[in-house]
Design an enzyme around this catalytic site. Structure first.
Site, mmCIF file in Angstrom:
data_model
loop_
_atom_site.group_PDB
_atom_site.id
_atom_site.type_symbol
_atom_site.label_atom_id
_atom_site.label_comp_id
_atom_site.label_asym_id
_atom_site.label_seq_id
_atom_site.Cartn_x
_atom_site.Cartn_y
_atom_site.Cartn_z
ATOM 1 N N ASP A 16 -8.434 -111.239 -76.998
ATOM 2 C CA ASP A 16 -8.749 -111.957 -75.758
ATOM 3 C C ASP A 16 -7.964 -111.395 -74.573
ATOM 4 O O ASP A 16 -6.847 -110.903 -74.743
ATOM 5 C CB ASP A 16 -8.436 -113.450 -75.947
ATOM 6 N N HIS A 33 -13.548 -104.561 -71.065
ATOM 7 C CA HIS A 33 -14.000 -104.479 -72.465
ATOM 8 C C HIS A 33 -13.860 -103.044 -72.996
ATOM 9 O O HIS A 33 -13.419 -102.828 -74.123
ATOM 10 C CB HIS A 33 -15.453 -104.960 -72.591
ATOM 11 N N LEU A 127 -8.656 -99.826 -96.270
ATOM 12 C CA LEU A 127 -8.646 -101.055 -95.481
ATOM 13 C C LEU A 127 -10.086 -101.483 -95.216
ATOM 14 O O LEU A 127 -10.963 -100.634 -95.048
ATOM 15 C CB LEU A 127 -7.931 -100.809 -94.145
HETATM 16 C C1 IPE Z 1 -13.082 -115.842 -78.011
HETATM 17 O O1 IPE Z 1 -12.700 -115.606 -76.704
HETATM 18 C C2 IPE Z 1 -14.131 -114.868 -78.451
HETATM 19 C C3 IPE Z 1 -13.723 -113.473 -78.564
HETATM 20 C C4 IPE Z 1 -12.536 -112.977 -78.332
HETATM 21 C C5 IPE Z 1 -14.760 -112.581 -78.997
HETATM 22 P P1 IPE Z 1 -13.350 -116.371 -75.455
HETATM 23 O O2 IPE Z 1 -12.681 -115.817 -74.264
HETATM 24 O O3 IPE Z 1 -14.823 -116.284 -75.522
HETATM 25 O O4 IPE Z 1 -12.908 -117.886 -75.732
HETATM 26 P P2 IPE Z 1 -12.625 -119.066 -74.720
HETATM 27 O O5 IPE Z 1 -13.851 -119.226 -73.886
HETATM 28 O O6 IPE Z 1 -11.453 -118.675 -73.883
HETATM 29 O O7 IPE Z 1 -12.316 -120.244 -75.577
HETATM 30 C C1 IPE Z 2 -12.309 -111.050 -74.856
HETATM 31 O O1 IPE Z 2 -11.934 -110.930 -73.527
HETATM 32 C C2 IPE Z 2 -13.562 -110.254 -75.174
HETATM 33 C C3 IPE Z 2 -14.757 -111.064 -75.425
HETATM 34 C C4 IPE Z 2 -14.818 -112.368 -75.434
HETATM 35 C C5 IPE Z 2 -15.980 -110.331 -75.698
HETATM 36 P P1 IPE Z 2 -12.514 -111.899 -72.397
HETATM 37 O O2 IPE Z 2 -13.723 -111.272 -71.810
HETATM 38 O O3 IPE Z 2 -12.703 -113.270 -72.947
HETATM 39 O O4 IPE Z 2 -11.329 -111.876 -71.362
HETATM 40 P P2 IPE Z 2 -10.805 -113.092 -70.471
HETATM 41 O O5 IPE Z 2 -10.478 -114.216 -71.399
HETATM 42 O O6 IPE Z 2 -11.923 -113.447 -69.540
HETATM 43 O O7 IPE Z 2 -9.610 -112.560 -69.775
HETATM 44 MG MG MG Z 3 -11.456 -114.876 -73.065
#
Ligand code: IPE
Ligand code: IPE
Ligand code: MG
Length: 237
Positions: A16, A33, A127
């Protein structure tokens, strides 16, 4: 206790913070990303170095379909590119690629790339890398319950035969042990619908680092913290 017992067999990561990293650097979310690919390589190197057997990465949740279409499209493109580009290196390193989640919602193209990468890496013994794609725990449980209900109706399964093992074996994770350690980067302290059943006794670790900045050192720190934890599983020790 031997050193070996301090190493988690299965580490799960909620990757995240890509969006916040992009904002911080004046870039587009899609660039955040893309910057999240190198840390995956770092996590794999560290996991192999420590002798971790399973690494599960939450890459796309069922809820993530609700993001702006250009971001979803960029993520799909990135998954395709990454699995195609990384497959030779996965093979070289003895990594088997697997997936959990409902892949039927992905386009034919994405499904084909994923299947090809799985097939190409099937011999990997060092792995198992498990990508959670279009995954959410509640969706996984719904699909498992439907499967068990169908088996019950057709007479293949008696309701009183349903036990924890039967439910676990109907989940996408049937072939894998429960995670020992779950890392969520970016400082958020929630599971966001990830491995709710499987993480019943998992140790949780929430470092502040944003996923694109995650390094092998961060993985090492998580394992150091894990080694200090006292897992009791509800018993007196
Ligand atoms: C969880 O992160 C999903 C992934 C990392 C793929 P999100 O960014 O989508 O989750 P919330 O919205 O903060 O709970
Ligand atoms: C996690 O990073 C990746 C996915 C959920 C695909 P985010 O895109 O949720 O990044 P933040 O939370 O907005 O910083
Ligand atoms: Mg996120």
């Amino acid at each position: 206790m031997s050193e070996r017992t301090h190493i988690p067999r299965h580490v799960a990561i909620i990757m995240d913070g890509n969006g916040r990293w992009a904002t911080l650097h004046g870039k587009k979310r899609s660039e955040g990303h893309a910057a999240g690919v190198e840390p995956v390589r770092a996590a794999l190197r560290a996991a192999i170095r420590h002798g971790v057997e399973y690494l599960t990465l939450y890459a796309f949740s069922t809820e993530n379909w609700g993001r702006p279409q250009p971001e979803v499209d960029a993520l799909m493109e990135l998954f395709c590119q990454s699995v195609v580009n990384e497959t030779p290196e996965l093979v070289r390193q003895g990594i088997a690629l697997r997936m959990i989640g409902d892949r039927s919602r992905f386009s034919e193209k994405v499904q084909q790339h994923l299947a090809q990468a799985e097939n190409a890496t099937v011999e990997g013994k060092r792995l198992t890398l498990i990508l959670a794609l279009n995954y959410s725990s509640r969706d996984e449980i719904v699909r498992a319950v439907r499967e068990l209900a169908t088996r019950a109706i057709t007479g293949d399964l008696a309701p009183n035969e349903i036990c924890e093992q039967v439910i676990a074996s109907a989940l996408d994770t049937a072939n894998y042990p429960d995670p020992d350690l779950l890392i969520r980067t970016s400082g958020e302290q929630r599971l966001s619908n990830f491995l709710l059943w499987q993480a019943s006794y998992t140790e949780l670790w929430f470092p502040e680092v944003l996923w694109p900045d995650f390094t092998e050192k961060d993985f090492d720190s998580a394992l150091e913290e894990y080694a200090r934890r006292d897992r009791r599983f509800g018993l007196v020790k």
